[in-house]
Design an enzyme around this catalytic site. Structure first.
Site, short mmCIF file in Angstrom:
data_model
loop_
_atom_site.label_atom_id
_atom_site.label_comp_id
_atom_site.label_asym_id
_atom_site.label_seq_id
_atom_site.Cartn_x
_atom_site.Cartn_y
_atom_site.Cartn_z
N CYS A 4 2.05 -4.43 4.05
CA CYS A 4 1.48 -3.87 2.99
C CYS A 4 1.14 -2.49 2.85
O CYS A 4 0.51 -1.98 1.95
CB CYS A 4 -0.05 -4.56 3.19
SG CYS A 4 0.08 -6.30 2.73
N ASN B 230 -3.52 -9.56 -3.85
CA ASN B 230 -2.75 -8.81 -2.73
C ASN B 230 -1.52 -8.74 -3.28
O ASN B 230 -0.53 -9.71 -3.02
CB ASN B 230 -2.90 -9.01 -1.32
CG ASN B 230 -2.23 -8.28 -0.47
OD1 ASN B 230 -1.57 -7.25 -0.70
ND2 ASN B 230 -2.38 -8.34 0.83
N HIS C 73 -5.41 0.03 -0.13
CA HIS C 73 -4.60 -1.46 -0.32
C HIS C 73 -5.71 -2.40 -0.57
O HIS C 73 -6.73 -2.50 0.03
CB HIS C 73 -3.80 -1.64 0.96
CG HIS C 73 -3.19 -2.82 1.15
ND1 HIS C 73 -2.46 -3.36 -0.03
CD2 HIS C 73 -3.46 -3.68 1.95
CE1 HIS C 73 -2.02 -4.61 0.09
NE2 HIS C 73 -2.65 -5.07 1.51
#
Ligand code: UT7
Length: 333
Positions: A116, A286, A256
């Site tokens: 990520c 996500n 993020h």
């Protein structure tokens, strides 16, 4: 003469239209809209359902949008970096496929996998090429088809992820705009808590690995959560302090988008009001390497030349980091 910096000069995005809502998920696994909203903060995510299309298709959509918006001809691009954990294939690189789909013929391209933190690592990497002075137009794209590696019978992970791609154009600037500082870290011992068990050279695919669902995301949610909260907040505060930035100096935190609670904790540690924190997790979930550029894409018209942005991420690896950048343009001018 001022040192060359890599400045973002445009943002593009592409995401599939099909939605997977919390109501849809509550018919697939034992969950509720209330649990997902309270524990993660996601309402819906976009899913690429068309057969025969992978993350390179999404990435090419974002790059085409970027080239169109910035009036850049494919032949002008010197380098394309694709950040992804869900490439179409182990090889060749998604960057090669995306370049081909977007008509980029006079560039080299490669992939970067940092979970990520992919886009954040990618921006640090891309900036080095631009700062060196040799690369004038660098495309950085985060492209993910997370639905391809999500187990839709595992209620602890399937609400989290979505599909999307977003891209930025980087060019040299000698005017003090662009990527001004970064701090990045990794700790490979964290792999045990977040990984895909099979399909790599350690455990090649077999009938048994498929049956055991080892080609999906394996995540120990609580452990990852604890690391993410502390590491993302610590590194964001560290980069602020190192650059003598107060909360008033920071125009935006671009975090993020993994969990609303991680985002809130990071913003609070930095002393920022919620109005300065970009959040779109409720509509996309996500999307791994695409979350940060997707925020920039959605906030582009609100960003002002000279705004101080802090980008922050945490992900599989473990990987984490923060970037301090000065925004370089007013959209629409
Ligand atoms: O982006 C890359 C890095 N990844 C992250 O940053 C993700 C970090 N982790 C997280 O975001 C959170 O840990 C999760 C969203 C994955 C899970 O949230 P949590 O608050 O840590 O939940 P939990 O795993 O502690 O589970 C709490 C309870 C459990 O039930 P019991 O044992 O207390 O009875 C779970 O079985 O919630 C249950 N549960 C669910 N209940 C309803 C787990 N998933 C669900 C669900 N619906 N979807």
């Amino acid at each position: 003469m001022e040192q060359l910096k890599a400045v973002i000069t445009g943002v593009g995005a592409y995401y599939p239209e099909d939605l997977l809502t919390n109501e849809d998920l509550s018919r697939m696994v034992d969950t509720t809209d209330d649990w997902i909203m309270t524990r993660i903060g996601i309402k819906e995510r976009h899913i690429l359902r068309e057969k025969g299309k992978g993350s390179a298709f999404l990435g090419a959509g974002a790059v085409n949008d970027l080239l169109r918006k910035t009036g850049t001809k494919p032949d002008e691009v010197d380098l394309l970096i694709c950040c992804t954990v869900t490439p179409d294939m182990h090889f060749p690189a998604n960057g090669n496929l995306i370049s081909d789909l977007a008509g980029i013929k006079h560039a080299f391209s490669f992939d970067l996998n940092a979970g990520c933190s992919g886009f954040l690592y990618g921006l640090i990497t891309a900036a080095q090429f631009v700062e060196g002075g040799r690369y004038k137009k660098v495309v950085l794209v985060g492209a993910e088809k997370m639905s391809a590696i999500t187990d839709y019978t595992d209620r602890a992970t399937c609400p989290i992820f979505g599909d999307a791609a977003a891209a930025v154009l980087l060019e040299p600037s000698a005017e003090g705009y662009g990527v001004l500082d970064h701090i990045a870290r990794s700790d490979g011992s964290g792999w045990v808590h977040l990984h895909m068990k099979a399909g790599g050279s350690l455990k090649p695919p077999t009938i048994e690995t498929v049956t055991a669902k080892e080609h999906f995301i394996y995540q120990e949610g609580q452990v990852v959560f604890k690391h993410a909260v502390s590491k993302m907040a610590d590194i964001s505060v560290e980069i602020m302090n190192r650059n003598h930035l107060t909360a008033d100096d920071v125009a935006w935190l671009v975090p993020h988008q993994a969990n609303m609670r991680i985002i809130t904790a990071t913003g609070e540690r930095m002393g920022l009001p919620a109005s300065k924190v970009m959040v779109n997790i409720q509509r996309y979930g996500n999307t791994t390497s695409a979350t940060i550029p997707l925020c920039l894409y959605e906030w582009e018209r609100q960003l002002k030349k000279g705004d101080n942005l802090i980008l922050a991420a945490f992900g599989a690896g473990f990987t984490w980091g923060a970037i301090y950048l000065k925004w370089g343009y007013n959209a629409g001018e």
